[in-house]
Design a protein around this motif. Structure first.
Motif, PDB file in Angstrom:
ATOM      1  N   CYS A  16       0.828  -1.208   0.000  1.00 57.69           N
ATOM      2  CA  CYS A  16       0.000   0.000   0.000  1.00 57.69           C
ATOM      3  C   CYS A  16       0.862   1.257   0.000  1.00 57.69           C
ATOM      4  N   GLU A  17       1.953   1.234   0.738  1.00 54.99           N
ATOM      5  CA  GLU A  17       2.848   2.389   0.746  1.00 54.99           C
ATOM      6  C   GLU A  17       3.480   2.612  -0.619  1.00 54.99           C
ATOM      7  N   GLN A  18       3.714   1.545  -1.381  1.00 52.56           N
ATOM      8  CA  GLN A  18       4.278   1.672  -2.722  1.00 52.56           C
ATOM      9  C   GLN A  18       3.287   2.307  -3.691  1.00 52.56           C
ATOM     10  N   LEU A  19       2.000   2.262  -3.357  1.00 52.33           N
ATOM     11  CA  LEU A  19       0.958   2.775  -4.257  1.00 52.33           C
ATOM     12  C   LEU A  19       0.574   4.221  -3.971  1.00 52.33           C
ATOM     13  N   LYS A  20       1.207   4.849  -3.003  1.00 55.61           N
ATOM     14  CA  LYS A  20       0.811   6.201  -2.598  1.00 55.61           C
ATOM     15  C   LYS A  20       0.733   7.179  -3.766  1.00 55.61           C
ATOM     16  N   ASP A  21       1.705   7.141  -4.641  1.00 56.42           N
ATOM     17  CA  ASP A  21       1.756   8.133  -5.718  1.00 56.42           C
ATOM     18  C   ASP A  21       1.532   7.547  -7.100  1.00 56.42           C
ATOM     19  N   LYS A  22       0.949   6.350  -7.157  1.00 52.15           N
ATOM     20  CA  LYS A  22       0.686   5.799  -8.473  1.00 52.15           C
ATOM     21  C   LYS A  22      -0.653   5.082  -8.487  1.00 52.15           C
ATOM     22  N   LYS A  23      -1.151   4.896  -9.671  1.00 53.79           N
ATOM     23  CA  LYS A  23      -2.430   4.220  -9.846  1.00 53.79           C
ATOM     24  C   LYS A  23      -2.200   2.708  -9.793  1.00 53.79           C
ATOM     25  N   PRO A  24      -2.957   2.009  -8.950  1.00 50.74           N
ATOM     26  CA  PRO A  24      -2.749   0.564  -8.865  1.00 50.74           C
ATOM     27  C   PRO A  24      -3.296  -0.154 -10.096  1.00 50.74           C
ATOM     28  N   ALA A  25      -2.588  -1.177 -10.499  1.00 47.38           N
ATOM     29  CA  ALA A  25      -3.069  -2.031 -11.576  1.00 47.38           C
ATOM     30  C   ALA A  25      -4.080  -3.012 -10.982  1.00 47.38           C
ATOM     31  N   ALA A  26      -4.837  -3.668 -11.846  1.00 38.86           N
ATOM     32  CA  ALA A  26      -5.814  -4.655 -11.380  1.00 38.86           C
ATOM     33  C   ALA A  26      -5.121  -5.740 -10.562  1.00 38.86           C
ATOM     34  N   ARG A  27      -3.934  -6.127 -10.967  1.00 32.88           N
ATOM     35  CA  ARG A  27      -3.172  -7.159 -10.237  1.00 32.88           C
ATOM     36  C   ARG A  27      -2.826  -6.685  -8.820  1.00 32.88           C
ATOM     37  N   ASP A  28      -2.494  -5.405  -8.676  1.00 34.09           N
ATOM     38  CA  ASP A  28      -2.210  -4.856  -7.348  1.00 34.09           C
ATOM     39  C   ASP A  28      -3.436  -4.992  -6.447  1.00 34.09           C
ATOM     40  N   MET A  29      -4.586  -4.648  -6.987  1.00 32.82           N
ATOM     41  CA  MET A  29      -5.813  -4.726  -6.197  1.00 32.82           C
ATOM     42  C   MET A  29      -6.135  -6.183  -5.847  1.00 32.82           C
ATOM     43  N   ASP A  30      -5.871  -7.102  -6.772  1.00 35.90           N
ATOM     44  CA  ASP A  30      -6.099  -8.527  -6.489  1.00 35.90           C
ATOM     45  C   ASP A  30      -5.185  -9.015  -5.366  1.00 35.90           C
ATOM     46  N   ILE A  31      -3.937  -8.593  -5.390  1.00 30.47           N
ATOM     47  CA  ILE A  31      -2.986  -9.005  -4.352  1.00 30.47           C
ATOM     48  C   ILE A  31      -3.387  -8.397  -3.005  1.00 30.47           C
ATOM     49  N   ILE A  32      -3.830  -7.165  -3.007  1.00 35.31           N
ATOM     50  CA  ILE A  32      -4.298  -6.528  -1.779  1.00 35.31           C
ATOM     51  C   ILE A  32      -5.499  -7.296  -1.230  1.00 35.31           C
ATOM     52  N   GLN A  33      -6.434  -7.623  -2.095  1.00 37.05           N
ATOM     53  CA  GLN A  33      -7.623  -8.372  -1.672  1.00 37.05           C
ATOM     54  C   GLN A  33      -7.232  -9.747  -1.138  1.00 37.05           C
ATOM     55  N   TRP A  34      -6.270 -10.393  -1.781  1.00 39.34           N
ATOM     56  CA  TRP A  34      -5.798 -11.706  -1.318  1.00 39.34           C
ATOM     57  C   TRP A  34      -5.224 -11.590   0.087  1.00 39.34           C
ATOM     58  N   HIS A  35      -4.434 -10.555   0.342  1.00 41.98           N
ATOM     59  CA  HIS A  35      -3.883 -10.330   1.683  1.00 41.98           C
ATOM     60  C   HIS A  35      -5.006 -10.224   2.716  1.00 41.98           C
ATOM     61  N   ILE A  36      -5.979  -9.402   2.400  1.00 43.04           N
ATOM     62  CA  ILE A  36      -7.069  -9.146   3.336  1.00 43.04           C
ATOM     63  C   ILE A  36      -7.849 -10.424   3.625  1.00 43.04           C
ATOM     64  N   GLU A  37      -8.196 -11.152   2.590  1.00 46.22           N
ATOM     65  CA  GLU A  37      -8.949 -12.397   2.783  1.00 46.22           C
ATOM     66  C   GLU A  37      -8.139 -13.416   3.575  1.00 46.22           C
ATOM     67  N   SER A  38      -6.856 -13.512   3.290  1.00 47.19           N
ATOM     68  CA  SER A  38      -5.995 -14.459   4.004  1.00 47.19           C
ATOM     69  C   SER A  38      -5.889 -14.098   5.484  1.00 47.19           C
ATOM     70  N   MET A  39      -5.630 -12.827   5.768  1.00 44.37           N
ATOM     71  CA  MET A  39      -5.522 -12.402   7.164  1.00 44.37           C
ATOM     72  C   MET A  39      -6.837 -12.628   7.906  1.00 44.37           C
ATOM     73  N   ASP A  40      -7.931 -12.318   7.260  1.00 36.00           N
ATOM     74  CA  ASP A  40      -9.245 -12.481   7.874  1.00 36.00           C
ATOM     75  C   ASP A  40      -9.489 -13.949   8.241  1.00 36.00           C
ATOM     76  N   GLN A  41      -9.222 -14.854   7.316  1.00 41.16           N
ATOM     77  CA  GLN A  41      -9.426 -16.282   7.589  1.00 41.16           C
ATOM     78  C   GLN A  41      -8.492 -16.797   8.679  1.00 41.16           C
ATOM     79  N   LEU A  42      -7.244 -16.371   8.644  1.00 44.45           N
ATOM     80  CA  LEU A  42      -6.291 -16.812   9.664  1.00 44.45           C
ATOM     81  C   LEU A  42      -6.731 -16.363  11.057  1.00 44.45           C
ATOM     82  N   MET A  43      -7.205 -15.137  11.162  1.00 46.46           N
ATOM     83  CA  MET A  43      -7.632 -14.648  12.472  1.00 46.46           C
ATOM     84  C   MET A  43      -8.928 -15.309  12.919  1.00 46.46           C
ATOM     85  N   LYS A  44      -9.879 -15.451  12.016  1.00 45.56           N
ATOM     86  CA  LYS A  44     -11.149 -16.081  12.386  1.00 45.56           C
ATOM     87  C   LYS A  44     -10.939 -17.529  12.814  1.00 45.56           C
ATOM     88  N   ASN A  45      -9.928 -18.183  12.242  1.00 44.69           N
ATOM     89  CA  ASN A  45      -9.619 -19.565  12.620  1.00 44.69           C
ATOM     90  C   ASN A  45      -8.568 -19.649  13.721  1.00 44.69           C
TER      91      ASN A  45
END
Length: 169
Positions: free
Chosen positions: A114-143
């Motif tokens: 996220c810090e790398q994206l401060k001054d640039k437009k994220p590509a679709a792949r960036d958003m997918d990787i961000i979403q993957w992080h969030i989903e992974s962290m969420d599942q790990l914590m819930k479990n």
């Protein structure tokens, strides 16, 4: 006293008052952090693990909402990104304290991305990787997956390396 050299001539350095220092001796880290103090602190931290998890889950909700808004309104990136970075930083630190080392590692990676994206437009792949992080962290914590997550944790790190082309901070 218009120039710097005149100002430097008027500076006086006073010797510190060491009277208290002479009475108590030289405080060293060994004197302050005895094995007993460290063990007691670790016990309190371990007992607080559920509190750290609750805080992390609450911050995950904030993170998920902000990222959802970001996907819907990419033009709001400059407004949303600081809050996302703040939430993920909080998760990183509290997950680590709570013993959720894999979650803390993923949060560190997400914060860096996220810090790398401060001054640039994220590509679709960036958003997918961000979403993957969030989903992974969420599942790990819930479990309640603590530590590095064993074999599953190794698979998660391998997937992160694959997604990011081997770039893990």
């Amino acid at each position: 006293m218009d120039d710097k050299t005149d100002a430097d001539k008027n500076v006086k350095i006073h010797a510190p008052d060491l009277a208290l220092h002479a009475k108590i001796g030289v405080p060293t880290l060994d004197k302050i952090l005895t094995p007993e103090v460290v063990a007691a602190a670790q016990g309190v931290i371990q007992q607080s693990s559920d509190q750290f998890l609750a805080i992390c889950l609450a911050r995950m909700g904030e993170l998920e909402r902000a990222c959802s808004m970001w996907r819907k309104a990419p033009q709001e990136q400059a407004k949303l990104l600081p809050g996302i970075i703040d939430a993920v930083f909080s998760i990183k630190t509290k997950a680590g304290f709570g013993g959720y080392d894999l979650v803390a590692s993923l949060a560190k990676s997400l914060q860096w991305r996220c810090e790398q994206l401060k001054d640039k437009k994220p590509a679709a792949r960036d958003m997918d990787i961000i979403q993957w992080h969030i989903e992974s962290m969420d599942q790990l914590m819930k479990n309640r997956v603590k530590g590095k997550g064993g074999a599953a944790g190794a698979d998660i790190i391998a997937e992160l390396e694959r997604l990011s082309g081997g770039k893990i901070p």
